[in-house]
Design an enzyme around this catalytic site. Structure first.
Site, short mmCIF file in Angstrom:
data_model
loop_
_atom_site.label_atom_id
_atom_site.label_comp_id
_atom_site.label_asym_id
_atom_site.label_seq_id
_atom_site.Cartn_x
_atom_site.Cartn_y
_atom_site.Cartn_z
N SER A 108 0.84 -1.20 0.00
CA SER A 108 0.00 0.00 0.00
C SER A 108 0.88 1.25 0.00
CB SER A 108 -0.96 -0.05 1.19
OG SER A 108 -1.99 0.90 1.06
N HIS A 114 -7.30 -6.09 0.77
CA HIS A 114 -6.13 -5.25 1.08
C HIS A 114 -5.43 -5.68 2.37
CE1 HIS A 114 -3.96 -1.59 0.02
NE2 HIS A 114 -4.01 -1.17 1.27
N ASP A 154 -10.02 -5.78 -3.40
CA ASP A 154 -9.46 -4.69 -2.59
C ASP A 154 -10.37 -3.47 -2.71
OD1 ASP A 154 -7.87 -2.52 -1.64
OD2 ASP A 154 -6.05 -3.66 -2.09
#
Length: 284
Positions: free
Chosen positions: A154, A263, A230
């Site tokens: 991320s 995620h 995600d």
């Protein structure tokens, strides 16, 4: 806390898959105060210098998150890889308003060297992860500085891609899991860059992988994994923009998309072995 040498303080150390998982603290010149980091020393490090891979974590994470959640030590021990996990921002050197939002300030340093007040005095995470911490790890642990890689998740995936493009002489391998691939064109990135770097969008380009890759080539294979479930995929991550920039510039990149994965660290744990083997192959 005990001290290893020259200001590196031991917070804890545990045996793990024949090696040692430790957490440490030192006084950072780049960040103007104490910084914490983790190191997994594989069993091979007891007798020789080993390749080292830095993992840059995402928003709200600390130096402990990846080490505790990803389950990476077993494979790292097999491959003889040292794993280093920096914190995601300064903590002790407080700036007014640094805890006002979860996606800016504490736990959200975005791996840039801030130039805007008041952040410029402490939020120098690019210098920290590309220069200061690697030099410290090489000096205090059995890390082979000539065989160094970087990956992340991320915000940390963004940081890893940018670090490798900006410092290919430091990092010989790179990969990312669900990276913020075009931070200039997403809310998280725009907020961070405006706060840390000011309003001049031209200055933001130095920390956007989708912009940098048009000007700089990474000599090795770039691996990216992305979950298709995600919730941040369309609004924040935008891997297609990085793919398009690489295609336009003739750069090689492999983006693997995985149905059903989100995620979370469940996603990271599912593919971390692939990433470690990617780095081990590149680092010899």
């Amino acid at each position: 806390m005990s001290e290893l040498a020259s200001g590196v303080r031991v917070r804890s150390e545990q045996r793990c898959f024949g090696g040692v998982q430790g957490f440490y603290e030192h006084d950072s010149a780049a960040c103007g105060g104490p910084m914490r980091f983790g190191v997994f020393q594989p069993p091979q490090a007891a007798s020789r210098r080993v390749p080292v891979v830095f993992f840059l974590a995402g928003l709200t994470c600390t130096e402990e998150t990846f080490a505790i959640k990803a389950g990476a030590q077993r494979v790292a021990a097999e491959l003889g890889l040292m794993l280093v996990t920096p914190d995601t921002s300064p903590r002790a050197a407080r700036v007014t308003g640094d805890d006002a939002d979860w996606d800016f300030g504490l736990g959200a340093g975005f791996y840039v060297d801030a130039t805007a007040a008041p952040w410029a005095s402490h939020y120098r995470m690019s210098t920290y992860v590309t220069r200061e911490l690697p030099a410290l790890v090489e000096a205090r642990f059995a890390a082979d500085g000539a065989r160094t890689g970087v990956f992340g998740h991320s915000m940390g995936g963004h940081g890893a891609l940018v670090a490798a493009l900006r410092a290919p002489e430091r990092f010989r391998s790179v990969s990312a899991l669900a990276p913020i691939a075009a931070p200039m064109r997403c809310p998280w990135g725009e907020k961070a860059f405006r706060g840390y770097l000011g309003e001049d969008r031209a200055a933001w380009r130095a920390y956007d992988a989708s912009e940098l890759v048009r000007e700089r080539a990474f000599p090795g294979r770039v691996l990216v994994d992305q979950g298709l479930a995600d919730k941040f995929l369309e609004g924040q991550l935008k891997p297609e923009l990085l793919e398009r920039a690489c295609a336009d510039a003739g750069r090689a990149i492999e983006v693997r998309r995985h149905p059903g994965y989100d995620h979370s660290y469940f996603f990271i744990a599912s593919f971390v072995e692939d990433h470690l083997r990617h780095h081990a192959e590149a680092l010899g």
